[in-house]
Design an enzyme around this catalytic site. Sequence first.
Site, PDB file in Angstrom:
ATOM      1  NE  ARG A 106     -27.141  36.076 198.840  1.00  0.00           N
ATOM      2  CZ  ARG A 106     -26.338  36.382 197.832  1.00  0.00           C
ATOM      3  NH1 ARG A 106     -25.253  37.104 198.065  1.00  0.00           N
ATOM      4  NH2 ARG A 106     -26.584  35.974 196.602  1.00  0.00           N
TER       5      ARG A 106
ATOM      6  CB  ILE B  93     -36.331  29.212 197.652  1.00  0.00           C
ATOM      7  CG1 ILE B  93     -36.530  27.703 197.853  1.00  0.00           C
ATOM      8  CG2 ILE B  93     -36.486  29.583 196.177  1.00  0.00           C
ATOM      9  CD1 ILE B  93     -37.937  27.214 197.571  1.00  0.00           C
ATOM     10  CG  PHE B  94     -37.187  34.628 199.745  1.00  0.00           C
ATOM     11  CD1 PHE B  94     -37.829  34.683 198.526  1.00  0.00           C
ATOM     12  CD2 PHE B  94     -37.872  35.076 200.858  1.00  0.00           C
ATOM     13  CE1 PHE B  94     -39.122  35.163 198.410  1.00  0.00           C
ATOM     14  CE2 PHE B  94     -39.164  35.565 200.758  1.00  0.00           C
ATOM     15  CZ  PHE B  94     -39.789  35.604 199.530  1.00  0.00           C
ATOM     16  CD  GLU B  95     -32.783  38.443 200.175  1.00  0.00           C
ATOM     17  OE1 GLU B  95     -31.679  38.419 200.754  1.00  0.00           O
ATOM     18  OE2 GLU B  95     -33.723  39.156 200.547  1.00  0.00           O
ATOM     19  N   GLY B  96     -31.268  33.555 196.635  1.00  0.00           N
ATOM     20  CA  GLY B  96     -30.261  32.536 196.369  1.00  0.00           C
ATOM     21  C   GLY B  96     -30.602  31.245 197.073  1.00  0.00           C
TER      22      GLY B  96
END
Length: 657
Positions: free
Chosen positions: A310, A439-442
């Site tokens: 992340r 939105i990406f990676e959670g």
Amino acid sequence: MTTTQNSRSESADGAGPLPAEAGQVSEKEARQVAEAARETAWDRPSFGKELFLGRFRLDLINPWPRAKPEDVERAEEFLGAFGAYLDSEVDGAAIERDARIPDEVFHGLARLGAFGMKIDRRYGGLGLSNLHYCRALMRAGSVNPAISALLSAHQSIGVPQPLKMFGTPEQKQRFLPRLAAGEVSAFLLTEPDVGSDPARLATTAEPTEDGTGYRLNGLKLWATNGTVATLLVVMARVPAAEGRRGGITAFVVEGDSEGITVERRNAFVGLRGLENSLTRFHDVFVPKENVIGGEGKGLKIALTTLNTGRLSLPAMCVGAGKWSLNVAREWAADRVQWGRPVGEHEAVAKKLAFIAATTYGMESMLDLCCLLADDDRNDIRIEAALVKLYASEMAWKIADELIQIRGGRGYETAESLAARGERPAAVEQLLRDLRINRIFEGSTEIMHLLIAREAVDAHLSVAGDIIDPDAGLGRKAKAGARAGVFYARWLPTLAVGRGQAPGAYHEFGPLAGHLRHVERASRKLARSTFYAMSRWQGKMERKQAFLGRVVDIGAELFAMSAVCVRATAERAEHPEHVELADLFCRQARLRVDELFTGLWSNTDSLDVAAAKRILAGRYASLEEGVVTPPADQPWVARWQPGPSTAEDVRRRIPPVG
């Protein structure tokens, strides 16, 4: 057709067939799947975990960590060559215009070793630290964010990171040298009807009768690098059987395997150069040697990988903040209105101050997380999630404020500005490119829940059976006794702390007062969480707005801690950073005060009740008078298992000549 395929049935919402193992799971079952994938042990210290418990462990981040000198020397050499290549050979505007990273850029990045930045040197990689890897992504993103997305999806969540953490020596030797040399990898988890709810995962991996491997069947959506990847990490469900654990499992899959079809390259509002796919698997054979970590370990591998993976996303957000500050500063000094540069007008001055202070805050959080991750003596799962959440939200606000500062020119494309003879500052592109980071990676909402779950872990560990409706009286009694012992020790520590001593943290000079505020706020946050647990008990997991504010307070406190420690450590070389840290903390304290007020003074229950009426159509008359999207297609596309009927649109990068 396999047994699992025969057992498929059309889902109730028309979203497509699901295997019997997935089915229409209940909310409770979905939560159990997610809970089983969590890391439950805390065998290393965590500043973030302690912060949410009201224990301000400044000793875990102070003194400011330092990178190893030998790592710095190697990294600086690479970063110099990398930056020179980006400046001279990569046309970011052309990537945006053509929605495509040219083949020669892939070749150039491979020659530099950019595809192996995080791969160990023994496998042909550069073995960069997290800190220098993120600085490389920041630099690449300032030329075009699609390049950063390509490199980070390949290394942070693609094949290299899961293999680094969970792969066998044989798997590492087989795959990592290929990836370090320039082959591209992708991570495939999401499906048309499966996003943050992995319990509904429909892609199956049926063991072959001869025991040599598995047959993959399913459809994967939004696979970044999916159109160009030659190696894939695929999450699929192995059916449970006698002597076989089954469950969601991670596989390394050769991208050119028979039965794989890249049916679409998806297009988005931003990141136009992103190679993102809809990929079908039909009876794709995967040898058993390609299972990562064992059957049923897929979700745990994915979540563990993301702990450090992340960090790549906030790196791009920090880069966007730096770029925005440059554009805002130069424009606001040059543009004159009503006899003064616009930056001297208070309305614009506040925006400039926000951009500068917040960029410093984001960078401090990111650098601290990277240095803690490189140390490997710390558990950064909460800190990494906090910086992803915070940076993605704040970078979006920075871009929005930059557009406002630039006025009409902020809304105009760089190409149009250049055609009129003005500096082509691609501000509107920045806004489009940054939006996906929430939105990406959670998504922000999922990150709130993920971090909140860890923040209340200590409470659930001692009070789980008390609030579990399925627990019997005996289990509840034992849990009550454990909880009594825990809270008898813990609650008194939340009443008084070092932050109440006027001279505390004096070594931080003008920033000491901010650290005293963090210590007091940390205890207040823990008290608020305890009160909420007492009040709502098992229903607390549904209080998502409350939990979101708890997490946001924790993020601000973490950021304040990071900037104070960093600015103090750097005050000899950069005395101006103390000013930035003070400015950031003053702004953050106002946000924290507002969030604390919102914990108990809000319209949450009214909003939830209103939402139920909205969903029931009570206010549908409000939608009249406009043309709405056509209703002749489902919101989620239906799909059927079987061979693909679409043209394969995969893109293969030719070998370097």
